[in-house]
Enzyme design. Structure first.
Site, short mmCIF file in Angstrom:
data_model
loop_
_atom_site.label_atom_id
_atom_site.label_comp_id
_atom_site.label_asym_id
_atom_site.label_seq_id
_atom_site.Cartn_x
_atom_site.Cartn_y
_atom_site.Cartn_z
N ASP A 50 70.81 101.28 102.41
CA ASP A 50 69.52 101.50 101.74
C ASP A 50 69.66 101.31 100.23
O ASP A 50 68.67 101.32 99.51
CB ASP A 50 68.91 102.86 102.11
CG ASP A 50 69.78 104.03 101.70
OD1 ASP A 50 70.92 103.83 101.25
OD2 ASP A 50 69.29 105.18 101.84
N SER A 51 70.90 101.07 99.75
CA SER A 51 71.09 100.65 98.37
C SER A 51 70.31 99.36 98.09
O SER A 51 70.08 99.02 96.93
CB SER A 51 72.58 100.43 98.08
OG SER A 51 73.15 99.60 99.07
N GLU A 121 72.81 110.07 106.47
CA GLU A 121 73.45 110.89 105.44
C GLU A 121 73.33 112.36 105.80
O GLU A 121 72.27 112.82 106.24
CB GLU A 121 72.77 110.64 104.08
CG GLU A 121 72.99 109.23 103.56
CD GLU A 121 72.43 109.03 102.16
OE1 GLU A 121 71.96 110.00 101.54
OE2 GLU A 121 72.48 107.88 101.69
N GLU A 187 81.75 109.60 100.25
CA GLU A 187 81.35 109.03 98.95
C GLU A 187 81.63 109.99 97.80
O GLU A 187 81.24 111.16 97.84
CB GLU A 187 79.86 108.65 98.98
CG GLU A 187 79.40 108.07 97.64
CD GLU A 187 78.13 107.26 97.69
OE1 GLU A 187 77.61 106.97 98.80
OE2 GLU A 187 77.63 106.90 96.60
#
Ligand code: KIV
Length: 273
Positions: A50-51, A121, A187
């Site tokens: 989704d970046s 996420e 991350e």
């Protein structure tokens, strides 16, 4: 007998899961068909992240990314992949209400894009949802540590899990791994924590700013190519400077058009063929 070699087998989430303890899992993002082809030639896994919202659409964060955007880019990426396992991000707001909402949207992403798996996420708080998706035939990649969809809750893109907070991130990773995720993205956590979690969970960890102790690595492809310049996290290594090369090429084109040096005779058509 055909002279054409059989198409290479496309990696599955099970293949990626089986890489635990073996060769490092090489992953990059891709959002378009041409980039997917380049990534496919060298990587085990291609993530339609989704970046894409920030990198290709100029959004300030990933929060404005929609299902429609993910499906459009997912379809484009699928056309460029023959070997790499394709994973697609579930966008913000498409899974947090619970298992039923998550299944509906994950099934739509899989059916419309041909992705092999979805990525969500969150850790402990979404473990039940991960288990539900896995039990209903949808392979899941986890993502813990700095989860960009929670940027407002975190108060910025800060390193997660320093000191005593490491236990929270480790519990998140364990929760999604035990719920059935085939791999977990870590991350922006300290390297020691990345190494610790990699030793603690049974599935591959894929680090992005989580150090060399992870089972694999992922970066945003536009970052490593020097195309996306808006910000440059410490964990990004730049392998090319394509943004600068593109700027020079566009400047040369503009100058030649203004000077009437382009098009030349070799770019023009005559009356006869
Ligand atoms: O959206 C994304 O690109 C990601 C990263 C892990 C690369 O989630």
């Amino acid at each position: 007998m055909s002279a054409t070699p059989p198409a290479a087998k496309q990696r599955t989430p099970n293949d990626i899961g089986a890489m635990k303890g073996g060769a490092p899992v090489v992953c990059l993002t891709a959002y378009t068909t041409p980039m997917a082809r380049l990534v496919d030639a060298h990587c085990d896994l291609a993530l339609v992240g989704d970046s894409v919202g920030m990198v290709l659409h100029g959004l300030p964060s990933t929060l404005g990314v929609t299902m429609e955007m993910m499906i459009l880019h997912g379809k484009a990426v699928a056309r460029g992949l023959a070997r790499a396992c394709m994973v697609i991000d579930m966008p913000f707001g498409s899974y947090e209400e619970g298992a039923a909402q998550a299944f509906r949207n994950a099934a739509r992403l899989m059916a419309e894009t041909n992705a092999r798996a979805v990525k969500l996420e969150g850790g402990v708080r979404i473990a039940e949802t991960v288990a539900h998706l896995v039990a209903h035939g949808i392979p899941v990649m986890g993502h813990v540590g700095l989860t960009p969809q929670s940027v407002n809750a975190f108060g910025g893109y800060r390193v997660q899990g320093r000191g005593a907070d490491g236990d929270r991130v480790a519990a998140d990773a364990r929760a999604v791994a035990e719920a059935g995720a085939f791999a977990v993205v870590l991350e922006k956590v300290p390297e020691t924590l990345g190494t610790r979690i990699s030793a603690e969970i049974a599935v591959p960890t894929v680090g992005i700013g989580a150090g060399a102790g992870c089972d694999g690595q992922i970066l945003v492809v536009d970052d490593i190519l020097g195309i996306f310049e808006d910000f440059r996290p410490k964990f990004v290594k730049r392998y090319a400077d394509l943004g600068r090369a593109a700027d020079a090429a566009i400047a040369a084109y503009a100058a030649e058009v203004r000077a009437r040096a382009f098009p030349g005779p070799e770019h023009a058509f005559g009356e006869s063929a």
